[in-house]
Enzyme design. Structure first.
Site, PDB file in Angstrom:
ATOM      1  N   ASP A  53     -32.991  17.778   2.859  1.00 15.62           N
ATOM      2  CA  ASP A  53     -33.086  17.118   4.175  1.00 15.62           C
ATOM      3  C   ASP A  53     -34.418  17.300   4.920  1.00 15.62           C
ATOM      4  O   ASP A  53     -34.402  17.562   6.145  1.00 15.62           O
ATOM      5  CB  ASP A  53     -31.942  17.590   5.084  1.00 15.62           C
TER       6      ASP A  53
ATOM      7  N   ASP B  34     -29.871  13.332   4.430  1.00 23.06           N
ATOM      8  CA  ASP B  34     -28.748  13.151   5.347  1.00 23.06           C
ATOM      9  C   ASP B  34     -28.762  11.674   5.756  1.00 23.06           C
ATOM     10  O   ASP B  34     -29.812  11.151   6.148  1.00 23.06           O
ATOM     11  CB  ASP B  34     -28.982  14.067   6.562  1.00 23.06           C
TER      12      ASP B  34
ATOM     13  N   HIS C 252     -26.386   8.961   7.680  1.00 20.07           N
ATOM     14  CA  HIS C 252     -25.169   8.626   8.423  1.00 20.07           C
ATOM     15  C   HIS C 252     -25.155   7.179   8.915  1.00 20.07           C
ATOM     16  O   HIS C 252     -26.180   6.688   9.402  1.00 20.07           O
ATOM     17  CB  HIS C 252     -25.045   9.523   9.660  1.00 20.07           C
TER      18      HIS C 252
ATOM     19  N   HIS D 297     -21.177   7.690  13.407  1.00 21.47           N
ATOM     20  CA  HIS D 297     -20.616   8.712  12.508  1.00 21.47           C
ATOM     21  C   HIS D 297     -19.797   9.745  13.295  1.00 21.47           C
ATOM     22  O   HIS D 297     -20.136  10.081  14.440  1.00 21.47           O
ATOM     23  CB  HIS D 297     -21.750   9.417  11.752  1.00 21.47           C
TER      24      HIS D 297
ATOM     25  N   HIS E  89     -28.232  11.370  14.610  1.00 22.01           N
ATOM     26  CA  HIS E  89     -29.399  11.710  13.784  1.00 22.01           C
ATOM     27  C   HIS E  89     -29.267  11.065  12.408  1.00 22.01           C
ATOM     28  O   HIS E  89     -28.154  10.758  11.960  1.00 22.01           O
ATOM     29  CB  HIS E  89     -29.528  13.239  13.633  1.00 22.01           C
TER      30      HIS E  89
ATOM     31  N   LYS F 160     -26.060  11.872   1.590  1.00 19.76           N
ATOM     32  CA  LYS F 160     -24.787  12.512   1.966  1.00 19.76           C
ATOM     33  C   LYS F 160     -24.481  12.239   3.422  1.00 19.76           C
ATOM     34  O   LYS F 160     -25.390  11.998   4.221  1.00 19.76           O
ATOM     35  CB  LYS F 160     -24.835  14.012   1.677  1.00 19.76           C
TER      36      LYS F 160
ATOM     37  N   CYS G 151     -27.270  22.820   6.092  1.00 22.30           N
ATOM     38  CA  CYS G 151     -27.234  22.102   4.814  1.00 22.30           C
ATOM     39  C   CYS G 151     -27.777  22.913   3.641  1.00 22.30           C
ATOM     40  O   CYS G 151     -27.232  22.850   2.543  1.00 22.30           O
ATOM     41  CB  CYS G 151     -27.926  20.753   4.953  1.00 22.30           C
TER      42      CYS G 151
HETATM   43  C1  VGL Z   1     -27.843  19.140   9.005  1.00 21.86           C
HETATM   44  C2  VGL Z   1     -26.632  19.221  10.937  1.00 21.86           C
HETATM   45  C3  VGL Z   1     -26.204  17.923  10.757  1.00 21.86           C
HETATM   46  C4  VGL Z   1     -28.775  19.850   8.063  1.00 21.86           C
HETATM   47  C5  VGL Z   1     -27.427  17.839   8.794  1.00 21.86           C
HETATM   48  O1  VGL Z   1     -29.497  19.164   7.294  1.00 21.86           O
HETATM   49  O2  VGL Z   1     -28.798  21.101   8.080  1.00 21.86           O
HETATM   50  N1  VGL Z   1     -27.438  19.816  10.077  1.00 21.86           N
HETATM   51  N2  VGL Z   1     -26.611  17.242   9.680  1.00 21.86           N
HETATM   52 ZN    ZN Z   2     -26.116  15.172   9.578  1.00 19.08          ZN
END
Ligand code: VGL
Ligand code: ZN
Length: 211
Positions: free
Chosen positions: A13, A51, A53, A57, A86, A111, A156
């Site tokens: 990410d 990430d 979404h 979401h 996000h 994801k 993550c």
């Molecule tokens: C993440 C919060 C929400 C991450 C992703 O990549 O750690 N944290 N979505």
């Molecule tokens: Zn996320």
């Protein structure tokens, strides 16, 4: 200590929204990019996660009336943190940071694309059942050690590391190539879980290629 053929480098990410100025900016999130790029050059096999979404979401506080980012709610699959909107599919925030060297990536695992379930881990969604396919890729390709970097250590990266370990992989978190969100003790709690479950913490300087 590295075996470039049989070790996998998994980068989590490194997207605009997780870098300073982004919707869920992690302190120093962009600082780790040159180091990640230099690690990428030491591996033959690199996988990225993204990430990803849909708008609306269920992990977004804005999808729940009266809820604010960083609160928790109960979902059908358990407790879920709520976040600012996000990494919306196709947005600038969801793109990899422009300094991240993505050329070598053999696969990009997206994801969190199902509206009703979040996915911190690169292997399983937060329901702990739905698989992303990464375990199958790793098994078919015969990797047994996974080295991890990216954002965020306590979400993550952390949940991916724990799931990798539970799948029987040897997992190393390259600590100086990660940054944490660190809310409500989340980093300390994740580091404790690494310890309890045998996820190894290493520094990038230890990653020398064995000859
Ligand atoms: C993440 C919060 C929400 C991450 C992703 O990549 O750690 N944290 N979505
Ligand atoms: Zn996320």
């Amino acid at each position: 200590m590295l075996n470039p053929q049989t070790d996998l480098f998994l980068i989590i990410d490194v997207q605009n929204d997780f870098c300073p100025g982004g919707a869920l900016g992690v302190n120093g999130g962009d600082e780790i990019i040159p180091l990640i790029n230099s690690l990428t050059r030491r591996f033959d096999n690199v996988v990225l996660t993204q990430d990803w979404h849909p708008a609306g979401h269920s992990s977004f506080a804005s999808s729940h009336e009266g809820k604010a980012p960083f609160e928790m709610i109960e979902m059908s699959y358990g407790m879920q943190n709520l976040w600012p909107d996000h990494c919306i599919q196709g947005s600038f925030g969801a793109q990899f940071h422009e300094n991240l060297d993505t050329d070598k990536a053999q696969m990009i695992i997206r994801k969190g694309f199902r509206t009703g379930v979040d996915s911190y881990s690169a292997y399983f969604e937060n329901d702990k059942e739905t698989r992303t396919g990464l375990a199958g890729f790793i098994q078919e390709r015969g990797f047994n050690r996974v080295f991890m970097a990216g954002l965020a250590t306590d979400f993550c990266v952390g949940f991916s590391a724990l799931d990798g370990k539970s799948l029987g992989l040897d997992v190393f978190v390259v600590e100086d190539a990660c940054r944490a969100i660190d809310m409500d003790g989340s980093l300390a709690s994740m580091l404790q879980q690494f310890e309890d479950n045998g996820v190894k913490r290493i520094q990038s300087a230890e990653l020398t290629v064995s000859t």
